[in-house]
Design a protein around this motif. Structure first.
Motif, mmCIF file in Angstrom:
data_model
loop_
_atom_site.group_PDB
_atom_site.id
_atom_site.type_symbol
_atom_site.label_atom_id
_atom_site.label_comp_id
_atom_site.label_asym_id
_atom_site.label_seq_id
_atom_site.Cartn_x
_atom_site.Cartn_y
_atom_site.Cartn_z
ATOM 1 N N MET A 1 0.815 -1.222 0.000
ATOM 2 C CA MET A 1 0.000 0.000 0.000
ATOM 3 C C MET A 1 0.849 1.273 0.000
ATOM 4 N N GLY A 2 2.076 1.222 0.521
ATOM 5 C CA GLY A 2 2.889 2.423 0.683
ATOM 6 C C GLY A 2 3.061 3.229 -0.586
ATOM 7 N N VAL A 3 3.558 2.604 -1.657
ATOM 8 C CA VAL A 3 3.851 3.357 -2.874
ATOM 9 C C VAL A 3 2.567 3.882 -3.516
ATOM 10 N N PHE A 4 1.516 3.103 -3.483
ATOM 11 C CA PHE A 4 0.240 3.571 -4.044
ATOM 12 C C PHE A 4 -0.245 4.819 -3.291
ATOM 13 N N ASP A 5 -0.112 4.795 -1.972
ATOM 14 C CA ASP A 5 -0.500 5.974 -1.173
ATOM 15 C C ASP A 5 0.317 7.191 -1.564
ATOM 16 N N ILE A 6 1.592 6.985 -1.802
ATOM 17 C CA ILE A 6 2.469 8.104 -2.157
ATOM 18 C C ILE A 6 2.081 8.660 -3.525
ATOM 19 N N VAL A 7 1.824 7.777 -4.478
ATOM 20 C CA VAL A 7 1.439 8.222 -5.825
ATOM 21 C C VAL A 7 0.074 8.937 -5.770
ATOM 22 N N THR A 8 -0.831 8.422 -4.962
ATOM 23 C CA THR A 8 -2.137 9.065 -4.796
ATOM 24 C C THR A 8 -1.975 10.466 -4.216
ATOM 25 N N GLN A 9 -1.078 10.574 -3.244
ATOM 26 C CA GLN A 9 -0.823 11.881 -2.617
ATOM 27 C C GLN A 9 -0.177 12.840 -3.616
ATOM 28 N N PHE A 10 0.687 12.338 -4.491
ATOM 29 C CA PHE A 10 1.264 13.188 -5.537
ATOM 30 C C PHE A 10 0.135 13.781 -6.393
ATOM 31 N N THR B 1 2.483 -3.779 -6.418
ATOM 32 C CA THR B 1 2.856 -4.955 -5.637
ATOM 33 C C THR B 1 4.340 -5.226 -5.843
ATOM 34 N N GLY B 2 5.055 -5.326 -4.742
ATOM 35 C CA GLY B 2 6.499 -5.589 -4.827
ATOM 36 C C GLY B 2 7.326 -4.390 -5.231
ATOM 37 N N ALA B 3 6.710 -3.212 -5.268
ATOM 38 C CA ALA B 3 7.423 -2.012 -5.741
ATOM 39 C C ALA B 3 8.643 -1.693 -4.885
ATOM 40 N N GLU B 4 8.535 -1.923 -3.580
ATOM 41 C CA GLU B 4 9.648 -1.589 -2.680
ATOM 42 C C GLU B 4 10.912 -2.364 -3.055
ATOM 43 N N GLU B 5 10.722 -3.591 -3.549
ATOM 44 C CA GLU B 5 11.864 -4.454 -3.870
ATOM 45 C C GLU B 5 12.310 -4.316 -5.324
ATOM 46 N N ARG B 6 11.486 -3.726 -6.150
ATOM 47 C CA ARG B 6 11.797 -3.588 -7.569
ATOM 48 C C ARG B 6 13.063 -2.743 -7.761
ATOM 49 N N ARG B 7 13.908 -3.134 -8.710
ATOM 50 C CA ARG B 7 15.081 -2.309 -9.014
ATOM 51 C C ARG B 7 14.660 -1.206 -9.973
ATOM 52 N N VAL B 8 15.070 0.002 -9.690
ATOM 53 C CA VAL B 8 14.706 1.154 -10.505
ATOM 54 C C VAL B 8 15.992 1.734 -11.099
#
Lengths: 164, 164
Positions: free
Chosen positions: B1-10, B106-113
């Motif tokens: 949920m973390g990254v989705f919340d951040i993108v929503t807040q953006f 899903t899994g965004a925290e672990e994804r390599r960017v």
């Protein structure tokens, strides 16, 4: 891990802010004016001066850590009048943030947060951190940066983001 | 949920930014100057003007959503010259962000960017979002706010945080 990462990042940004103040002091020395001029500098007459931007950034970070871990925030009175005072305030806040561990924020997203200014109302921790703490924190650090930048201090993206 | 919340807040903050531009246009009309003056206003001669602050805020949000969901970001060329153009750019970005669902991250925290500017290097998604996307995004929206505020537009904390 989310909230702990955010609190850790707040600490990192406060250390960057501390370095911007050093660059401001060096700039003032080079130009031959008192570095304390920056303390009361502001971008608009009815906006906070640098002193309050730094105090507010510290408080946004401190209260996020305290509320989201269920602790009572320590009192840090707004008594700063010099750049050295502001650096000390930042150091106090960073030391407080560094006392937290990831486990302190277990369940933080679900925790109800009721800051005094909400007058008895509460919000979910996740809402509080994303919609209140993070935007407020970055508002104050970025405005502090903008005040220094507007007044001639040579700051750039590397100063803003800090060491990688 | 973390990254989705951040993108929503953006997305929410970009909608707030859109409203600040409207307040800027209304202020210009009231004072009898061209609202387009704001587009090229800046806080320091070697800092981005409003136009680039808005473009950069949009891009910080767009790339965070794209990289962290494993998508290719759509191209939004930096061709804006008017406040109306900037409002359209914001609307395009907000519409893009609204197309994402929590499951896309899903899994965004672990994804390599590996953004192009990293020259082949990569970072963990969690590092990218907390240490790069979020500070950069808020840098540009807050500096856009500061440019308007410095030039007399009446904005306050409620405008900054938006409707609760």
């Amino acid at each position: 891990m989310g909230v702990f990462d955010i609190v850790t990042q707040f600490g990192r940004m406060l250390e960057n802010l501390d370095a911007w103040l050093d660059k401001g002091a060096a700039h003032a020395k080079e130009k031959g004016f008192s570095p304390e001029v920056f303390v009361q500098s502001r971008l608009a007459p009815d906006q906070y001066a640098l002193v309050q931007q730094v105090q507010s950034a510290c408080d946004a970070a401190k209260y996020a850590a305290a509320y989201l871990s269920g602790q009572t925030a320590p009192s840090h009175p707004d008594t700063e009048t010099t750049l050295a005072d502001l650096k000390a305030r930042i150091a106090t806040c960073v030391a407080y943030l560094k006392g937290f561990k990831a486990a302190d924020f277990t369940g933080a997203e679900e925790r109800r947060v009721a800051p005094p200014w909400m007058g008895g109302q509460s919000v979910r921790g996740e809402t509080y951190v994303h919609r209140i703490s993070v935007p407020n924190f970055y508002f104050h650090v970025t405005t502090a940066y903008a005040i220094l930048r507007h007044n001639g201090v040579e700051l750039g993206k590397k100063d803003y983001l800090g060491p990688s």
